[in-house]
Design a protein around this motif. Sequence first.
Motif, short mmCIF file in Angstrom:
data_model
loop_
_atom_site.label_atom_id
_atom_site.label_comp_id
_atom_site.label_asym_id
_atom_site.label_seq_id
_atom_site.Cartn_x
_atom_site.Cartn_y
_atom_site.Cartn_z
N TYR A 156 -4.18 -7.24 15.37
CA TYR A 156 -5.34 -7.77 16.16
C TYR A 156 -5.97 -8.39 15.01
O TYR A 156 -6.03 -7.92 13.74
N TYR A 157 -6.79 -9.48 15.06
CA TYR A 157 -7.50 -10.22 14.15
C TYR A 157 -8.76 -11.15 14.93
O TYR A 157 -8.51 -11.68 16.04
N PRO A 158 -9.76 -11.23 14.30
CA PRO A 158 -10.91 -11.89 14.79
C PRO A 158 -10.49 -13.47 15.28
O PRO A 158 -9.91 -14.02 14.65
N GLY A 159 -10.78 -13.94 16.60
CA GLY A 159 -10.34 -15.04 17.06
C GLY A 159 -9.00 -15.52 17.58
O GLY A 159 -8.74 -16.46 17.77
N GLN A 160 -8.21 -14.53 17.24
CA GLN A 160 -6.73 -14.62 17.67
C GLN A 160 -6.69 -15.06 19.05
O GLN A 160 -6.94 -14.58 19.98
N SER A 161 -5.73 -16.17 19.40
CA SER A 161 -5.26 -16.51 20.65
C SER A 161 -3.79 -16.19 20.96
O SER A 161 -2.96 -16.04 19.86
N MET A 162 -3.61 -16.52 22.13
CA MET A 162 -2.12 -16.09 22.57
C MET A 162 -1.29 -17.34 21.85
O MET A 162 -0.21 -16.88 21.54
N SER A 188 -6.97 -3.43 25.83
CA SER A 188 -6.75 -2.95 27.21
C SER A 188 -5.55 -2.91 27.34
O SER A 188 -4.58 -3.57 26.73
N LEU A 189 -4.91 -2.03 28.44
CA LEU A 189 -3.47 -1.98 28.84
C LEU A 189 -3.04 -3.62 29.28
O LEU A 189 -2.07 -4.15 28.90
N ASP A 190 -3.88 -4.08 30.16
CA ASP A 190 -3.66 -5.41 30.76
C ASP A 190 -3.64 -6.31 29.72
O ASP A 190 -2.69 -7.19 29.55
N GLU A 191 -4.57 -6.36 28.70
CA GLU A 191 -4.52 -7.40 27.42
C GLU A 191 -3.26 -7.20 26.88
O GLU A 191 -2.57 -8.36 26.27
N ASP A 192 -2.75 -5.79 26.42
CA ASP A 192 -1.73 -5.73 25.58
C ASP A 192 -0.31 -6.22 26.36
O ASP A 192 0.40 -6.83 25.81
N LEU A 193 -0.44 -6.08 27.81
CA LEU A 193 1.00 -6.60 28.53
C LEU A 193 0.90 -8.32 28.63
O LEU A 193 1.84 -8.97 28.67
N ARG A 194 -0.13 -8.80 28.29
CA ARG A 194 -0.30 -10.21 28.39
C ARG A 194 0.20 -10.68 26.92
O ARG A 194 0.91 -11.72 26.93
N ARG A 195 -0.24 -9.79 25.82
CA ARG A 195 0.31 -10.22 24.50
C ARG A 195 1.68 -9.98 24.50
O ARG A 195 2.44 -10.86 23.96
#
Length: 389
Positions: A156-162, A188-195
């Motif tokens: 994770y780092y500031p401003g990271q986009s998909m 969050s779990l939802d965000e991690d799943l999107r990643r």
Amino acid sequence: MKIVDIRELTLPISSPIRNAYIDFSKMTLSLVAVVTDVIRDGKPVVGYGFNSNGRYGQGMLMRERFIPRILEADPATLVDAAGTNLDPNKVWDCMYQNEKPGGHGERSVAIGTIDMAIWDATAKIAGKPLFQLLADRYGNGTPERKVFVYAAGGYYYPGQSMDALKDEMRSYIDRGYTVVKKKIGGASLDEDLRRIDAVLSVLQDGQKLAVDANGRFDLDTAIAYAKALSQYDLFWYEEAGDPLDFELQATLRSYYANPMATGENLFSMQDARNLIRYGGMRPDRDWLQFDCALSYGLVEYLRTLDMLEEHGWSRTRCIPHGGHQMSLNIAAGLGLGGNESYPDLFQPFGGFPDGVRVENGFITMPDLPGIGFEGKSNLYARMRELSGQ
């Protein structure tokens, strides 16, 4: 022969990245040079070592306890029977004298860093790559020159986009890796799943993703992630809970049938043995990540490998944490399952010697003396500054 000097320097490896538990903006490491009186090509043979990322430099412990013990010892007590080379086991015993059992914490990092430099010097004096020395002493004399490596990233780092995350993972695949790793638990779990979905969208057949929670979860969260991650064919689900919570790890196997990995934050053979005894790890699918640079060095790692064999584990289930050349040599010389790699992070300490390329997930060990630090120009420049060579 004898050791004439041991030098330590604390250096920053700061980076604006973070995992689920720590940020690396103030991270340091210790760089060590062990200078011997053996002369090759007109210069003293010097062994080098450093500790892995994720644990801070341990210069104070080295300077106050471990370096003085070595330098104050009778040189004859630190060498092999022939008196022509160092004996890493004797040097280790010297460092560990007057230390109470248990409490395997930062001292394991200090000893492990010096131990790396001792093995580097020992192999150089013997005129061999460390992987060949290990194969000769502890194997059948034939090392595994091709070593599996995976690319660790996805912090994770500031401003990271998909899109930036996908570009990072594509860059690893383009460089020859077949397995990549990303962090979870810092969102969050939802965000991690999107990643995870974003990374999987750039992988092709035969390429896999591993995920790493860095010990962040309590049992309920670890189980929630396990259920959600079960929909994917992941390379592994790493360090879900606290490294010493063996009950959590053992319970998790009932909720996650696919491979899991842990062990990078266990710093002794005894702690590794407790994981094997009580952590519910499965020798047919799970992975062990003990890192010699953090866990008293190769001398202790050899004890850990003996313990694993006694408990029915193959050393091919070991893929050490750390992304350094010491573990690469151990993997090649002792037949481990591979090694972690940081293609872009924690430089110049991570990565391979110049010119070594990843091909279909494997690198081929070059013929360099010792650990091979001299083959990595940006790293060796730092080492030469410390040793004065």
